[in-house]
Design a protein around this motif. Structure first.
Motif, PDB file in Angstrom:
ATOM      1  N   ALA A  73     -16.440  13.771  -2.036  1.00 55.25           N
ATOM      2  CA  ALA A  73     -16.225  12.356  -1.736  1.00 55.25           C
ATOM      3  C   ALA A  73     -14.745  12.016  -1.824  1.00 55.25           C
ATOM      4  N   ILE A  74     -14.423  10.792  -1.464  1.00 51.77           N
ATOM      5  CA  ILE A  74     -13.056  10.294  -1.517  1.00 51.77           C
ATOM      6  C   ILE A  74     -12.718   9.796  -2.921  1.00 51.77           C
ATOM      7  N   ASN A  75     -11.434   9.467  -3.126  1.00 52.07           N
ATOM      8  CA  ASN A  75     -10.983   8.719  -4.297  1.00 52.07           C
ATOM      9  C   ASN A  75     -10.329   7.434  -3.810  1.00 52.07           C
ATOM     10  N   LEU A  76     -10.852   6.302  -4.222  1.00 55.77           N
ATOM     11  CA  LEU A  76     -10.242   5.017  -3.916  1.00 55.77           C
ATOM     12  C   LEU A  76      -9.679   4.448  -5.208  1.00 55.77           C
ATOM     13  N   ILE A  77      -8.362   4.331  -5.264  1.00 52.41           N
ATOM     14  CA  ILE A  77      -7.683   3.810  -6.450  1.00 52.41           C
ATOM     15  C   ILE A  77      -7.322   2.360  -6.167  1.00 52.41           C
ATOM     16  N   ASN A  78      -8.027   1.478  -6.825  1.00 48.03           N
ATOM     17  CA  ASN A  78      -7.910   0.050  -6.552  1.00 48.03           C
ATOM     18  C   ASN A  78      -6.899  -0.589  -7.490  1.00 48.03           C
ATOM     19  N   ASN A  79      -5.771  -1.013  -6.936  1.00 48.06           N
ATOM     20  CA  ASN A  79      -4.747  -1.723  -7.699  1.00 48.06           C
ATOM     21  C   ASN A  79      -4.809  -3.231  -7.451  1.00 48.06           C
ATOM     22  N   GLY A  80      -5.838  -3.673  -6.722  1.00 45.84           N
ATOM     23  CA  GLY A  80      -5.964  -5.087  -6.423  1.00 45.84           C
ATOM     24  C   GLY A  80      -4.951  -5.582  -5.396  1.00 45.84           C
ATOM     25  N   LYS A  81      -4.507  -4.688  -4.512  1.00 45.03           N
ATOM     26  CA  LYS A  81      -3.485  -5.031  -3.526  1.00 45.03           C
ATOM     27  C   LYS A  81      -4.108  -5.308  -2.164  1.00 45.03           C
ATOM     28  N   GLN A  82      -3.308  -5.911  -1.284  1.00 42.59           N
ATOM     29  CA  GLN A  82      -3.772  -6.224   0.066  1.00 42.59           C
ATOM     30  C   GLN A  82      -3.440  -5.115   1.060  1.00 42.59           C
ATOM     31  N   ASN A  83      -2.704  -4.102   0.609  1.00 43.14           N
ATOM     32  CA  ASN A  83      -2.368  -2.954   1.448  1.00 43.14           C
ATOM     33  C   ASN A  83      -3.037  -1.705   0.889  1.00 43.14           C
ATOM     34  N   ILE A  84      -3.227  -0.713   1.755  1.00 43.43           N
ATOM     35  CA  ILE A  84      -3.805   0.557   1.314  1.00 43.43           C
ATOM     36  C   ILE A  84      -3.069   1.712   1.980  1.00 43.43           C
ATOM     37  N   THR A  85      -2.848   2.768   1.209  1.00 45.30           N
ATOM     38  CA  THR A  85      -2.206   3.980   1.714  1.00 45.30           C
ATOM     39  C   THR A  85      -3.222   5.112   1.712  1.00 45.30           C
ATOM     40  N   VAL A  86      -3.299   5.842   2.807  1.00 51.89           N
ATOM     41  CA  VAL A  86      -4.260   6.937   2.953  1.00 51.89           C
ATOM     42  C   VAL A  86      -3.518   8.266   2.958  1.00 51.89           C
ATOM     43  N   VAL A  87      -3.915   9.180   2.057  1.00 54.63           N
ATOM     44  CA  VAL A  87      -3.344  10.526   1.997  1.00 54.63           C
ATOM     45  C   VAL A  87      -4.486  11.538   2.026  1.00 54.63           C
ATOM     46  N   GLU A  88      -4.134  12.812   2.203  1.00 51.80           N
ATOM     47  CA  GLU A  88      -5.175  13.834   2.338  1.00 51.80           C
ATOM     48  C   GLU A  88      -5.689  14.365   1.007  1.00 51.80           C
ATOM     49  N   GLY A  89      -4.774  14.695   0.072  1.00 51.87           N
ATOM     50  CA  GLY A  89      -5.219  15.376  -1.136  1.00 51.87           C
ATOM     51  C   GLY A  89      -4.531  14.906  -2.392  1.00 51.87           C
ATOM     52  N   MET A  90      -4.944  15.507  -3.519  1.00 51.86           N
ATOM     53  CA  MET A  90      -4.454  15.079  -4.829  1.00 51.86           C
ATOM     54  C   MET A  90      -2.957  15.267  -4.982  1.00 51.86           C
ATOM     55  N   PHE A  91      -2.396  16.349  -4.447  1.00 57.08           N
ATOM     56  CA  PHE A  91      -0.965  16.575  -4.605  1.00 57.08           C
ATOM     57  C   PHE A  91      -0.146  15.677  -3.674  1.00 57.08           C
ATOM     58  N   ASP A  92      -0.730  15.271  -2.545  1.00 55.21           N
ATOM     59  CA  ASP A  92      -0.078  14.263  -1.702  1.00 55.21           C
ATOM     60  C   ASP A  92       0.039  12.953  -2.477  1.00 55.21           C
ATOM     61  N   PHE A  93      -1.051  12.574  -3.129  1.00 54.38           N
ATOM     62  CA  PHE A  93      -1.078  11.335  -3.908  1.00 54.38           C
ATOM     63  C   PHE A  93      -0.052  11.375  -5.036  1.00 54.38           C
ATOM     64  N   SER A 101       0.350  -1.085  -3.255  1.00 48.94           N
ATOM     65  CA  SER A 101      -0.711  -0.588  -2.373  1.00 48.94           C
ATOM     66  C   SER A 101      -1.848   0.023  -3.171  1.00 48.94           C
ATOM     67  N   ASP A 102      -3.072  -0.185  -2.719  1.00 46.77           N
ATOM     68  CA  ASP A 102      -4.191   0.629  -3.181  1.00 46.77           C
ATOM     69  C   ASP A 102      -4.028   2.015  -2.550  1.00 46.77           C
ATOM     70  N   MET A 103      -4.717   3.006  -3.097  1.00 43.32           N
ATOM     71  CA  MET A 103      -4.579   4.378  -2.588  1.00 43.32           C
ATOM     72  C   MET A 103      -5.952   4.959  -2.252  1.00 43.32           C
ATOM     73  N   LEU A 104      -6.029   5.660  -1.133  1.00 47.68           N
ATOM     74  CA  LEU A 104      -7.253   6.338  -0.743  1.00 47.68           C
ATOM     75  C   LEU A 104      -6.932   7.815  -0.517  1.00 47.68           C
ATOM     76  N   ILE A 105      -7.520   8.666  -1.350  1.00 44.03           N
ATOM     77  CA  ILE A 105      -7.363  10.115  -1.214  1.00 44.03           C
ATOM     78  C   ILE A 105      -8.599  10.647  -0.498  1.00 44.03           C
ATOM     79  N   LEU A 106      -8.410  11.219   0.676  1.00 39.97           N
ATOM     80  CA  LEU A 106      -9.557  11.662   1.474  1.00 39.97           C
ATOM     81  C   LEU A 106     -10.278  12.860   0.850  1.00 39.97           C
ATOM     82  N   ASN A 107      -9.509  13.793   0.285  1.00 36.92           N
ATOM     83  CA  ASN A 107     -10.035  15.058  -0.252  1.00 36.92           C
ATOM     84  C   ASN A 107     -10.572  15.981   0.838  1.00 36.92           C
TER      85      ASN A 107
END
Length: 284
Positions: A179-199, A213-219
């Motif tokens: 599954a993905i990782n969605l890191i919610n910082n309560g922001k109105q923007n979101i950044t999408v990366v591929e993996g844990m080391f990208d994040f 920005s909130d962060m979404l790690i696709l994995n």
């Protein structure tokens, strides 16, 4: 007299590993039950193309697609199914694959212990990837696991459904559910990366970016087509996928669906991913 074209049923029994070898593609890592190849569909430095010898099926983790040998040849040679059957017939590919009856399931990876990061080898690996251990401690764990009766440990990121992404210097594994990782910082923007080391690398290179920005790690890029319901909730969408063929494909896909999405790969231009830039140039 020319031999009659083989059927789809018979073609599916063509050994994928042997087929790839005939076409000039060889595994970089191999065991009794699986083989890992640099993807035959693109240039890459780390093998992301897996062949299950037990099932005689392939899966490309970079693009999130897979199939049998017919699917492989269709994509690799850009042929129709009919042309693929002719290709296999004309080139006399071996039909020696026999499905192993012992086990149909892959060996189960069992998590045995989850700890704060403390093993010197994992600290060395973080140093090699230029990730500050104090930063990693906030997101990663030291995960011990058993696979094929052998004990291992790795850095682990637990995804939103409880599965683990596991990395050490020599191995790359994951546990179900993926599954993905969605890191919610309560922001109105979101950044999408591929993996844990990208994040983690982005936190080092662009810390203020993360603060806004909130962060979404696709994995796995297989999830890139399944995150629309998440992205539509944000005012700004920043895409920092890899600078490779698969990253380009999914960046184009997401920007076509969301006109407000921005391709932010310029922050690591000239490098395959964010961590590669971090290793080469540090925080600059």
């Amino acid at each position: 007299m020319k031999e009659k074209r083989i059927t789809c049923e018979k073609a599916r029994n063509v050994c994928i590993v042997q087929t790839l070898a005939t076409l000039g593609h060889f595994p970089s890592k191999e065991s009794e039950k699986e083989a890992w190849f640099p993807s035959p569909f693109r240039s890459e430095t780390q093998a992301s193309f897996k062949v299950s010898k037990t099932l005689n099926r392939w899966y490309d983790h970079g693009e999130g697609i897979g199939g049998n040998v017919i699917d492989l040849i269709c994509k690799l040679k850009r042929l129709s199914v009919k042309e693929t059957l002719e290709f296999l017939s004309d080139n006399n590919f071996s039909f020696s694959f026999q499905q192993q009856p012992i086990k149909k399931e892959s060996p189960k990876l069992e998590i045995t212990q989850v700890l704060p990061i403390r093993h010197p080898a994992l600290f060395d690996y973080l140093t090699e990837r230029k990730i500050p251990p104090t930063l990693a401690h906030g997101y990663l764990k030291q995960v011990h696991f058993v696979l094929n009766s052998k004990k291992y440990f790795a850095l682990g990121l637990q995804n939103d459904k409880g599965g683990w992404e596991l990395r050490n210097k020599f191995q790359k594994y994951c546990t179900s559910p993926k599954a993905i990782n969605l890191i919610n910082n309560g922001k109105q923007n979101i950044t999408v990366v591929e993996g844990m080391f990208d994040f983690l690398s982005l936190l080092v290179i662009r810390p203020k970016w993360f603060e806004n920005s909130d962060m979404l790690i696709l994995n796995s890029l297989a999830f890139a087509s399944k995150i629309s319901s998440i992205l539509e909730n944000y005012d700004g969408i920043y895409l920092a996928l890899d600078n490779d063929e698969a990253g380009e494909k999914w960046t184009q896909y997401l920007t076509s669906i969301f006109p407000k999405a921005l391709d932010k790969r310029n922050c690591f231009a000239g490098f395959k991913d964010i961590n590669e830039k971090l290793i080469a140039h540090g925080q600059r």
